[in-house]
Motif scaffolding. Structure first.
Motif, PDB file in Angstrom:
ATOM      1  N   GLU A  63       0.827  -1.208   0.000  1.00 22.70           N
ATOM      2  CA  GLU A  63       0.000   0.000   0.000  1.00 22.70           C
ATOM      3  C   GLU A  63       0.861   1.258   0.000  1.00 22.70           C
ATOM      4  O   GLU A  63       0.537   2.243  -0.669  1.00 22.70           O
ATOM      5  CB  GLU A  63      -0.939  -0.010   1.204  1.00 22.70           C
ATOM      6  N   GLY A  64       1.982   1.222   0.747  1.00 19.37           N
ATOM      7  CA  GLY A  64       2.854   2.388   0.786  1.00 19.37           C
ATOM      8  C   GLY A  64       3.456   2.691  -0.578  1.00 19.37           C
ATOM      9  O   GLY A  64       3.593   3.858  -0.963  1.00 19.37           O
ATOM     10  N   ASP A  65       3.806   1.645  -1.317  1.00 22.60           N
ATOM     11  CA  ASP A  65       4.356   1.838  -2.661  1.00 22.60           C
ATOM     12  C   ASP A  65       3.295   2.419  -3.596  1.00 22.60           C
ATOM     13  O   ASP A  65       3.604   3.262  -4.446  1.00 22.60           O
ATOM     14  CB  ASP A  65       4.869   0.514  -3.227  1.00 22.60           C
ATOM     15  N   LEU A  66       2.045   1.964  -3.440  1.00 20.38           N
ATOM     16  CA  LEU A  66       0.964   2.495  -4.271  1.00 20.38           C
ATOM     17  C   LEU A  66       0.743   3.974  -3.981  1.00 20.38           C
ATOM     18  O   LEU A  66       0.512   4.764  -4.906  1.00 20.38           O
ATOM     19  CB  LEU A  66      -0.325   1.715  -4.027  1.00 20.38           C
ATOM     20  N   MET A  67       0.819   4.355  -2.722  1.00 21.61           N
ATOM     21  CA  MET A  67       0.676   5.774  -2.370  1.00 21.61           C
ATOM     22  C   MET A  67       1.758   6.600  -3.044  1.00 21.61           C
ATOM     23  O   MET A  67       1.490   7.697  -3.554  1.00 21.61           O
ATOM     24  CB  MET A  67       0.739   5.944  -0.854  1.00 21.61           C
ATOM     25  N   GLU A  68       2.979   6.086  -3.065  1.00 21.51           N
ATOM     26  CA  GLU A  68       4.090   6.808  -3.694  1.00 21.51           C
ATOM     27  C   GLU A  68       3.879   6.922  -5.204  1.00 21.51           C
ATOM     28  O   GLU A  68       4.044   7.996  -5.790  1.00 21.51           O
ATOM     29  CB  GLU A  68       5.402   6.079  -3.398  1.00 21.51           C
ATOM     30  N   LEU A  69       3.508   5.822  -5.840  1.00 22.25           N
ATOM     31  CA  LEU A  69       3.319   5.820  -7.290  1.00 22.25           C
ATOM     32  C   LEU A  69       2.169   6.721  -7.715  1.00 22.25           C
ATOM     33  O   LEU A  69       2.213   7.363  -8.769  1.00 22.25           O
ATOM     34  CB  LEU A  69       3.085   4.391  -7.785  1.00 22.25           C
ATOM     35  N   ASN A  70       1.110   6.763  -6.914  1.00 25.14           N
ATOM     36  CA  ASN A  70      -0.064   7.566  -7.262  1.00 25.14           C
ATOM     37  C   ASN A  70       0.023   9.004  -6.762  1.00 25.14           C
ATOM     38  O   ASN A  70      -0.868   9.813  -7.041  1.00 25.14           O
ATOM     39  CB  ASN A  70      -1.335   6.922  -6.705  1.00 25.14           C
ATOM     40  N   GLY A  71       1.058   9.329  -6.015  1.00 24.20           N
ATOM     41  CA  GLY A  71       1.211  10.695  -5.533  1.00 24.20           C
ATOM     42  C   GLY A  71       0.225  11.060  -4.447  1.00 24.20           C
ATOM     43  O   GLY A  71      -0.201  12.214  -4.344  1.00 24.20           O
ATOM     44  N   TRP A  72      -0.127  10.082  -3.594  1.00 24.09           N
ATOM     45  CA  TRP A  72      -1.068  10.324  -2.509  1.00 24.09           C
ATOM     46  C   TRP A  72      -0.313  10.634  -1.219  1.00 24.09           C
ATOM     47  O   TRP A  72       0.741  10.060  -0.946  1.00 24.09           O
ATOM     48  CB  TRP A  72      -1.948   9.106  -2.260  1.00 24.09           C
ATOM     49  N   THR A  73      -0.886  11.508  -0.419  1.00 23.43           N
ATOM     50  CA  THR A  73      -0.312  11.808   0.892  1.00 23.43           C
ATOM     51  C   THR A  73      -1.209  11.318   2.021  1.00 23.43           C
ATOM     52  O   THR A  73      -0.808  11.321   3.175  1.00 23.43           O
ATOM     53  CB  THR A  73      -0.097  13.333   1.055  1.00 23.43           C
ATOM     54  N   SER A  74      -2.423  10.892   1.684  1.00 22.69           N
ATOM     55  CA  SER A  74      -3.373  10.438   2.701  1.00 22.69           C
ATOM     56  C   SER A  74      -3.799   8.994   2.443  1.00 22.69           C
ATOM     57  O   SER A  74      -4.146   8.639   1.319  1.00 22.69           O
ATOM     58  CB  SER A  74      -4.617  11.339   2.699  1.00 22.69           C
ATOM     59  N   PRO A  75      -3.800   8.144   3.483  1.00 23.40           N
ATOM     60  CA  PRO A  75      -4.261   6.755   3.330  1.00 23.40           C
ATOM     61  C   PRO A  75      -5.731   6.666   2.929  1.00 23.40           C
ATOM     62  O   PRO A  75      -6.189   5.619   2.466  1.00 23.40           O
ATOM     63  CB  PRO A  75      -4.040   6.153   4.727  1.00 23.40           C
ATOM     64  N   GLN A  76      -6.457   7.762   3.096  1.00 20.05           N
ATOM     65  CA  GLN A  76      -7.877   7.763   2.737  1.00 20.05           C
ATOM     66  C   GLN A  76      -8.064   7.422   1.260  1.00 20.05           C
ATOM     67  O   GLN A  76      -9.046   6.785   0.877  1.00 20.05           O
ATOM     68  CB  GLN A  76      -8.486   9.130   3.038  1.00 20.05           C
ATOM     69  N   MET A  77      -7.119   7.847   0.429  1.00 17.62           N
ATOM     70  CA  MET A  77      -7.232   7.579  -0.999  1.00 17.62           C
ATOM     71  C   MET A  77      -7.112   6.088  -1.294  1.00 17.62           C
ATOM     72  O   MET A  77      -7.674   5.589  -2.267  1.00 17.62           O
ATOM     73  CB  MET A  77      -6.160   8.352  -1.769  1.00 17.62           C
TER      74      MET A  77
END
Length: 320
Positions: free
Chosen positions: A281-295
């Protein structure tokens, strides 16, 4: 210069003449820009406040300044929006007003009429992911060696491989004689994009996407506008494509093969595929440019039920 007048979803132009309430809106626009908000965010927020001021406050003629705005004014406006638009659209308008009044309260030391209000509830509406057959039909719709075919095939391939935002895709720069061809590094299969707030990140693409992009770049080299820094160029020797132009091209290919497709659907599909295959999940946040786990919860919901059913046998096969 052509000015596009914002319209409501009924096709009617929005009322945006805020009259004497405009100075604070202009200051709010400056505040958003100074915070580094994306141009689209600045435009969306300020238009939402202008619309509220023009269509609700000035039309009623009961509010001559922002200090006179009451909680009921916002509640009635949101109720009006909910009766004519989707809950998601009404929620977006609400949040724009919320940011405006929060800023105004701090700036002018006045009461915030939205301080104790809650946003409208938006029911979950998962975006469907693509089936293998749909992706195959999209690929066939772009088959060919012509400029438009290779360009659209590359656009769809990059969207599928990365799930990047439409604005990020449209903003990719290409410089054939540069050290890494601008933002595109085909050898390492990487593209640098600029996300919300101007933040840059590097995303990876698949081998298939790299091949599609390479084929497009070869025909792009013969385009009369090949010297332009924007990666995506219009067919028929037209200039760089806007985000709107790319959106229309993707939708058009979908119509050709009977697939309901829009650029943002690829973002949901990419997120689902990543999580479904066990990606972190952390890698997906980085790839998608998300700063919030809500996404993660929002985008992962597209096929969470399907993932859960497939996990059943693995989890329960050894259950006593």
């Amino acid at each position: 210069m052509t000015v596009t007048v914002p319209v409501t979803r009924s096709g009617q132009p929005k009322q945006l003449d805020a009259g004497g309430l405009q100075p604070e809106i202009s200051s709010f626009r400056l505040h958003l820009a100074a915070e580094g908000k994306a141009d689209k965010t600045v435009r969306t927020y300020t238009e939402a406040v202008q619309w509220f001021a023009a269509a609700r406050l000035r039309r009623r003629g009961s509010r001559g300044c922002w200090e006179e705005v009451k909680k009921r004014d916002v509640q009635e406006w949101v109720a009006w929006l909910m009766g004519r638009y989707s809950a998601a659209y009404a929620s977006n308008q609400y949040r724009a007003l919320q940011q405006f009044f929060k800023w105004l309260a701090a700036e002018e030391d006045i009461a915030d009429p939205m301080a104790r209000l809650k946003p409208p509830r938006v029911p979950d509406k998962p975006v469907p992911i693509f089936s293998g057959d749909e992706l195959s039909r999209l690929a066939r719709a772009c088959a060919g060696r012509g400029f438009a075919e290779r360009r659209d095939a590359a656009i769809i391939a990059v969207l599928e491989a990365t799930g990047i935002r439409l604005s990020e895709l449209a903003g990719i720069r290409y410089k054939p004689d540069g050290p890494r061809c601008g933002a595109v590094d085909l050898w390492h299969r990487e593209i640098t994009v600029h996300g919300k707030g101007g933040k840059s990140r590097t995303v990876k693409i698949s081998h298939d996407a790299a091949r599609s992009l390479d084929r497009y770049i070869r025909v792009r080299a013969r385009h009369t506008q090949a010297h332009r820094p924007q990666l995506w160029l219009g067919a028929g020797d037209r200039g760089p494509m806007t985000a709107s132009g790319i959106y229309q091209a993707v939708v058009r290919r979908g119509r050709q093969c009977g697939v309901e497709v829009f650029p943002h659907r690829f973002r949901h599909h990419f997120s689902h595929t990543w999580l479904d295959r066990g990606g972190a999940e952390g890698d997906l946040m980085e790839l998608n440019g998300w700063t919030s786990p809500q996404m993660l919860r929002r985008y992962g919901a597209s096929a969470r039920s399907a993932r859960a059913r497939r996990s059943y046998d693995r989890v329960m096969e050894n259950a006593p």
